[in-house]
Design a protein around this motif. Structure first.
Motif, short mmCIF file in Angstrom:
data_model
loop_
_atom_site.label_atom_id
_atom_site.label_comp_id
_atom_site.label_asym_id
_atom_site.label_seq_id
_atom_site.Cartn_x
_atom_site.Cartn_y
_atom_site.Cartn_z
N PRO A 162 87.77 29.88 52.73
CA PRO A 162 88.80 30.81 52.77
C PRO A 162 89.71 30.86 51.67
CG PRO A 162 88.63 29.33 54.78
CD PRO A 162 87.93 28.68 53.50
N LEU A 163 89.39 30.12 50.77
CA LEU A 163 90.41 30.00 49.65
C LEU A 163 90.15 30.56 48.27
CD1 LEU A 163 91.18 26.09 49.91
CD2 LEU A 163 92.37 27.91 50.98
N SER A 164 88.64 30.41 48.06
CA SER A 164 88.02 31.04 46.79
C SER A 164 88.75 30.46 45.27
CB SER A 164 88.42 32.63 46.61
OG SER A 164 87.28 33.13 47.54
N GLY A 165 88.82 31.09 44.37
CA GLY A 165 89.23 30.44 43.08
C GLY A 165 88.40 29.14 42.75
N ASP A 166 89.28 28.06 42.22
CA ASP A 166 88.40 26.68 41.75
C ASP A 166 87.67 26.30 42.96
OD1 ASP A 166 89.43 23.57 41.36
OD2 ASP A 166 88.11 24.75 39.94
N ALA A 167 88.18 26.17 44.23
CA ALA A 167 87.53 25.67 45.25
C ALA A 167 86.13 26.08 45.61
CB ALA A 167 88.44 25.87 46.76
N THR A 193 83.67 36.25 42.66
CA THR A 193 82.45 35.82 42.09
C THR A 193 82.44 36.32 40.62
OG1 THR A 193 81.32 35.68 44.16
CG2 THR A 193 79.95 35.56 42.31
N ASP A 194 82.06 35.46 39.73
CA ASP A 194 82.05 36.15 38.34
C ASP A 194 80.61 35.63 37.83
OD1 ASP A 194 82.01 33.12 37.32
OD2 ASP A 194 84.15 33.06 37.46
N PRO A 195 80.09 36.03 36.70
CA PRO A 195 78.86 35.82 35.99
C PRO A 195 78.47 34.16 35.90
CG PRO A 195 79.57 37.71 35.12
CD PRO A 195 80.81 37.11 35.78
N GLU A 196 79.35 33.55 35.76
CA GLU A 196 79.22 32.31 35.49
C GLU A 196 78.90 31.42 36.56
OE1 GLU A 196 81.86 28.21 33.81
OE2 GLU A 196 82.20 30.24 32.81
N ALA A 252 75.29 32.35 38.02
CA ALA A 252 74.69 31.69 37.28
C ALA A 252 74.29 30.23 37.59
CB ALA A 252 74.61 31.86 35.85
N LYS A 253 75.77 29.68 37.87
CA LYS A 253 75.56 28.22 38.50
C LYS A 253 74.82 28.33 39.81
CE LYS A 253 78.63 24.48 39.51
NZ LYS A 253 80.23 24.41 39.60
N ALA A 254 74.99 29.26 40.66
CA ALA A 254 74.64 29.40 41.99
C ALA A 254 72.93 29.40 41.85
CB ALA A 254 74.98 30.48 43.05
N ALA A 301 71.15 28.72 39.49
CA ALA A 301 70.52 27.35 38.82
C ALA A 301 70.37 26.17 39.70
CB ALA A 301 71.28 26.94 37.74
N ARG A 302 71.37 26.24 40.73
CA ARG A 302 71.23 25.18 41.77
C ARG A 302 70.64 25.69 42.97
NH1 ARG A 302 74.41 20.91 41.41
NH2 ARG A 302 74.43 20.65 43.72
N GLY A 303 70.11 26.75 43.05
CA GLY A 303 69.32 27.25 44.10
C GLY A 303 69.84 27.52 45.30
N VAL A 304 71.08 27.92 45.47
CA VAL A 304 71.94 28.17 46.47
C VAL A 304 72.46 29.55 46.56
CG1 VAL A 304 72.74 25.76 46.47
CG2 VAL A 304 74.21 27.53 45.43
N ARG A 305 72.89 30.05 47.75
CA ARG A 305 73.26 31.29 47.89
C ARG A 305 74.74 31.47 48.08
NH1 ARG A 305 72.79 34.37 53.18
NH2 ARG A 305 71.80 32.59 54.16
N VAL A 306 75.42 32.37 47.57
CA VAL A 306 76.77 32.82 47.53
C VAL A 306 76.98 34.19 48.40
CG1 VAL A 306 78.83 32.84 46.33
CG2 VAL A 306 77.25 31.29 45.71
N GLU A 307 77.69 33.91 49.44
CA GLU A 307 77.93 35.34 50.08
C GLU A 307 79.52 35.58 50.23
OE1 GLU A 307 75.53 37.48 50.95
OE2 GLU A 307 73.86 36.38 51.35
N THR A 308 79.96 36.87 49.86
CA THR A 308 81.35 37.16 50.22
C THR A 308 81.34 38.03 51.52
OG1 THR A 308 81.67 37.01 47.99
CG2 THR A 308 83.29 38.33 49.47
#
Length: 316
Positions: A217-222, A243-246, A249-251, A253-260
């Motif tokens: 629930p925080l976003s940013g660096d966390a 979410t930014d492009p970097e 790309a990290k997600a 590369a790690r094979g993980v999914r990011v959802e907003t």
């Protein structure tokens, strides 16, 4: 003073500090087709309320009545409504963001934004639940499909969304790790968390790993750091944009999914929340209760970010 055709509401004519909130008298709304008119008994105050009050966010209209959480009694139903009748006790979340307006004596909303209030809780408890509980449920159940034995990391585990997410994840058999400041650790453990990390003194990446699901629930660096603790195939669900492009790309590369996730009004979700409450698996912690007229005090308290759980307004 109100009569049969008017109501009290908390409104603002400009954006700014809590002092912009004032009590006004307005015409009582009438339910349209598919809508119910609810006499509000209690309404939660969420971070999105004070953020919209201060800056508008998704809503650019003024004057503005805030509030998405509502628990109350059906006063009237519009054409075509079969789920509820006048006198039914209901709770729900008005369609987010544009269906706002529960910080008032009466509010209209789609009938299917509501569910029957569980008999075992009062309106204060019920009014604390909808937005935060739906957010947690839609993140953990609908988006991440949390299941038994999975490792779930919940940031801000003592907060409005977080403390309900801990309980929902535990109800699904997950192993739950929460982050919170040290004074709130006992509270988070009392919710069922298996581990609690003090985010002020410890980088959670040093003590947490092989996680299946992160709720942020925080976003940013966390959020960016959370990618480091997810196993391949894991998912991070954020409830704030950023979410930014970097990071993407990290997600990848790690094979993980990011959802907003942006929470949605949800009849089935509200019924699921009601079932968890009835089963004794879910309960809102109410940090403070204010009468409707003191909405500004509720906002000021919320903005300190020192409370655990939820803040609720009540309507006599």
């Amino acid at each position: 003073m109100t009569n049969a055709t008017t109501m009290r509401a908390i409104s603002q004519d400009t954006h700014g500090t809590p002092e912009v909130l004032t009590e006004v008298t307005l015409p009582r709304p009438t339910p349209g087709p598919g809508q119910v008119l609810v006499a509000v008994r209690a309404a939660g105050v969420n971070p999105t309320d004070w953020k919209h009050r201060a800056a508008g966010l998704f809503l650019d209209r003024l004057p503005l009545i805030l509030g998405w959480d509502v628990s109350g009694v059906v006063e009237a139903v519009g054409f075509g409504v079969t789920l509820f009748k006048p006198g039914d006790e209901v709770f729900g979340m008005l369609p987010y963001p544009h269906g706002v307006g529960s910080h008032a004596e009466y509010v209209t909303g789609p009938a299917r934004a509501f569910a029957r209030k569980p008999a075992g809780i009062d309106h204060v408890q019920a009014g604390a639940l909808p937005l935060a509980a739906l957010t947690a449920h839609q993140a953990l159940v609908d988006t991440a499909a949390v299941g038994a034995g999975q490792r779930v990391l919940i940031h801000a585990a003592a907060g409005g969304v977080g403390h309900l997410a801990v309980q929902i994840a535990k109800s699904r058999g997950a192993y739950v790790i929460g982050t919170a400041s040290a004074p709130k650790h006992d509270f988070v453990r009392s919710l069922g968390a298996d581990e609690v990390v003090d985010y002020r003194t410890t980088d959670f990446r040093d003590v947490v790993g092989d996680v299946d699901v992160v709720l942020d629930p925080l976003s940013g660096d966390a959020r960016s750091r959370s990618l480091d603790v997810l196993r391949p195939g894991g998912v991070l669900v954020s409830i704030l944009p950023g979410t930014d492009p970097e990071e993407a790309a990290k997600a990848a590369a790690r094979g993980v999914r990011v959802e907003t996730l942006l929470v949605e009004a949800d009849h089935a979700g509200m019924n699921a929340v009601a079932d968890l409450v009835a089963a004794g698996s879910l309960r809102a912690h109410v940090a403070a209760v204010f009468p409707l007229a003191e909405a500004a005090k509720a906002h000021a308290l919320g903005e300190t970010e020192r409370t655990a759980g939820k803040i609720v307004l009540t309507v006599p």
